[in-house]
Design an enzyme around this catalytic site. Structure first.
Site, short mmCIF file in Angstrom:
data_model
loop_
_atom_site.label_atom_id
_atom_site.label_comp_id
_atom_site.label_asym_id
_atom_site.label_seq_id
_atom_site.Cartn_x
_atom_site.Cartn_y
_atom_site.Cartn_z
N SER A 147 0.87 -1.18 0.00
CA SER A 147 0.00 0.00 0.00
C SER A 147 0.90 1.22 0.00
O SER A 147 2.06 1.15 0.43
CB SER A 147 -0.86 -0.01 1.28
OG SER A 147 -1.27 1.30 1.61
N TYR A 170 -1.13 -1.26 10.16
CA TYR A 170 -1.06 -1.33 8.69
C TYR A 170 0.28 -0.78 8.20
O TYR A 170 0.90 -1.34 7.30
CB TYR A 170 -2.23 -0.53 8.11
CG TYR A 170 -2.55 -0.83 6.65
CD1 TYR A 170 -3.02 -2.08 6.28
CD2 TYR A 170 -2.42 0.15 5.67
CE1 TYR A 170 -3.35 -2.35 4.95
CE2 TYR A 170 -2.76 -0.11 4.35
CZ TYR A 170 -3.22 -1.37 4.00
OH TYR A 170 -3.54 -1.64 2.68
N1 LIG Z 1 -8.80 -1.46 -0.55
C1 LIG Z 1 -7.85 -0.53 -0.53
O1 LIG Z 1 -8.12 0.70 -0.50
C2 LIG Z 1 -6.39 -0.94 -0.57
C3 LIG Z 1 -5.43 0.05 -0.82
C4 LIG Z 1 -4.08 -0.31 -0.83
C5 LIG Z 1 -3.72 -1.63 -0.62
N2 LIG Z 1 -4.66 -2.57 -0.39
C6 LIG Z 1 -4.24 -3.95 -0.14
O2 LIG Z 1 -4.78 -4.77 -1.15
C7 LIG Z 1 -5.05 -6.06 -0.62
C8 LIG Z 1 -6.52 -6.42 -0.89
O3 LIG Z 1 -7.36 -5.45 -0.30
P1 LIG Z 1 -8.95 -5.52 -0.52
O4 LIG Z 1 -9.46 -4.15 -0.37
O5 LIG Z 1 -9.27 -6.30 -1.75
O6 LIG Z 1 -9.38 -6.36 0.78
P2 LIG Z 1 -10.71 -7.23 0.97
O7 LIG Z 1 -10.94 -7.29 2.44
O8 LIG Z 1 -11.82 -6.77 0.09
O9 LIG Z 1 -10.27 -8.68 0.46
C9 LIG Z 1 -9.30 -9.44 1.12
C10 LIG Z 1 -9.61 -10.91 0.90
O10 LIG Z 1 -8.64 -11.65 1.67
C11 LIG Z 1 -9.30 -12.78 2.21
N3 LIG Z 1 -8.54 -13.27 3.35
C12 LIG Z 1 -8.42 -12.70 4.59
N4 LIG Z 1 -7.64 -13.47 5.37
C13 LIG Z 1 -7.23 -14.52 4.62
C14 LIG Z 1 -6.39 -15.63 4.90
N5 LIG Z 1 -5.83 -15.82 6.10
N6 LIG Z 1 -6.17 -16.54 3.91
C15 LIG Z 1 -6.75 -16.36 2.69
N7 LIG Z 1 -7.56 -15.32 2.38
C16 LIG Z 1 -7.79 -14.40 3.34
C17 LIG Z 1 -10.69 -12.27 2.60
O11 LIG Z 1 -11.63 -13.31 2.77
C18 LIG Z 1 -11.01 -11.34 1.43
O12 LIG Z 1 -11.70 -12.02 0.40
C19 LIG Z 1 -4.69 -6.01 0.87
O13 LIG Z 1 -3.38 -6.49 1.04
C20 LIG Z 1 -4.74 -4.53 1.17
O14 LIG Z 1 -3.90 -4.18 2.24
C21 LIG Z 1 -6.01 -2.26 -0.36
#
Ligand SMILES: NC(=O)c1ccc[n+]([C@@H]2O[C@H](COP(=O)([O-])OP(=O)(O)OC[C@H]3O[C@@H](n4cnc5c(N)ncnc54)[C@H](O)[C@@H]3O)[C@@H](O)[C@H]2O)c1
Length: 260
Positions: A147, A170
């Protein structure tokens, strides 16, 4: 003549495949000609993925990335179904029920649990991928989702007046994932398999956030502000592809300029 698809015939494992960004990555890899083994703890949302994409080039497996034996078994099963696994994306986002609090409200036990679930889980998956690549002498491209907050200090002013903040865990987790990614490349350099790993660091992803917050966030950006997951997936497909075969240990920030 059509241009060749970037991931034609490649098998890619996606962890966190049912999430907001994960499901878009699954679609992008399939559209680029790849096959996907989609892992997540959320079995119902995985089922929705097969409803959309079918099962000819997609296998969905309910797996927790904290379970080392299941990860190893899943890579072997993926190999047996689709042939050699040539890459993986980790986009899982585990957190406990008390995640997302302000700095002074974060308890030590929650700090430890969230770093363990998230950074520890990414560590286990990195181990599994590197072990698989070494054992099979298989070239492999791993992409870890970090991120902007893994490398920049939070702009706390954009959250003012909302229930949101940027949690301290985070910052620690994402900085840790970025540096573990560099560490792993150094560790694997010179071995026969051609393993490489990189990070992609998205800015904020649109999910119905408050208008005032979106406006303040957008003032720091070039044109769009908060992004859609599809604004990030092309960079991930590139890193998985042969076009990026000499891109090793980097962190590519995709944030419409928010961090600049
Ligand atoms: N959404 C944002 O604004 C954003 C911004 C920057 C970075 N990110 C990063 O992108 C990635 C995805 O974010 P997102 O918004 O899609 O999150 P999200 O919560 O929508 O999806 C995450 C998925 O991970 C799965 N998960 C959680 N624990 C798990 C485990 N132990 N084993 C397998 N699966 C597991 C969940 O069931 C979910 O489907 C993350 O690493 C997040 O930090 C997100």
């Amino acid at each position: 003549m059509n241009a060749p698809l970037l991931l034609q015939g490649k098998t890619i494992v996606v962890v966190g495949a049912a999430g907001r960004i994960g499901r878009v990555i699954v679609g992008a890899v399939l559209s680029a000609g790849g096959r996907v083994v989609a892992l997540d703890t959320d079995a119902a949302s995985l089922k929705a993925l097969t409803d959309i994409h079918g099962t000819a080039s997609l296998e969905c497996v309910s797996v927790d990335m904290a379970d080392r034996a299941s990860l190893d078994r899943t890579l072997v099963d993926a190999h047996n179904r689709f042939g050699a696994v040539e890459g993986a994306v980790n986009t899982a986002y585990p957190r406990n029920a008390r995640y997302g609090r302000h700095f002074f409200d974060v308890k030590y036990t929650d700090f430890c649990e969230n770093t363990s679930l998230h950074m520890g889980g990414y560590f286990l998956f990195m181990q599994a991928c590197a072990r698989y690549a070494l054992e099979l002498e298989q070239p492999f491209s791993l992409v870890n989702l970090s991120s902007i907050y893994g490398s920049m200090a939070p702009r706390f002013d954009v959250y003012a007046g909302t229930a949101m903040t940027m949690p301290v865990e985070y910052a620690a987790i994402k900085a840790g994932i970025e540096h573990m990614t560099r560490y792993l490349n150094a560790y694997m350099k010179g071995r026969s398999c051609g393993f490489r790993a990189n990070c992609v660091s998205p800015g904020g992803i649109l999910a119905g956030q408050d208008e005032q917050f979106l406006g303040r966030y957008g003032e720091h950006c070039l044109s769009k502000g908060m992004l859609d997951a599809s604004d990030v997936s092309g960079t991930i497909v590139f890193l998985l592809s042969e076009a990026a075969r000499h891109v090793v240990g980097q962190n590519i920030i995709v944030d419409d300029g928010f961090s600049v």
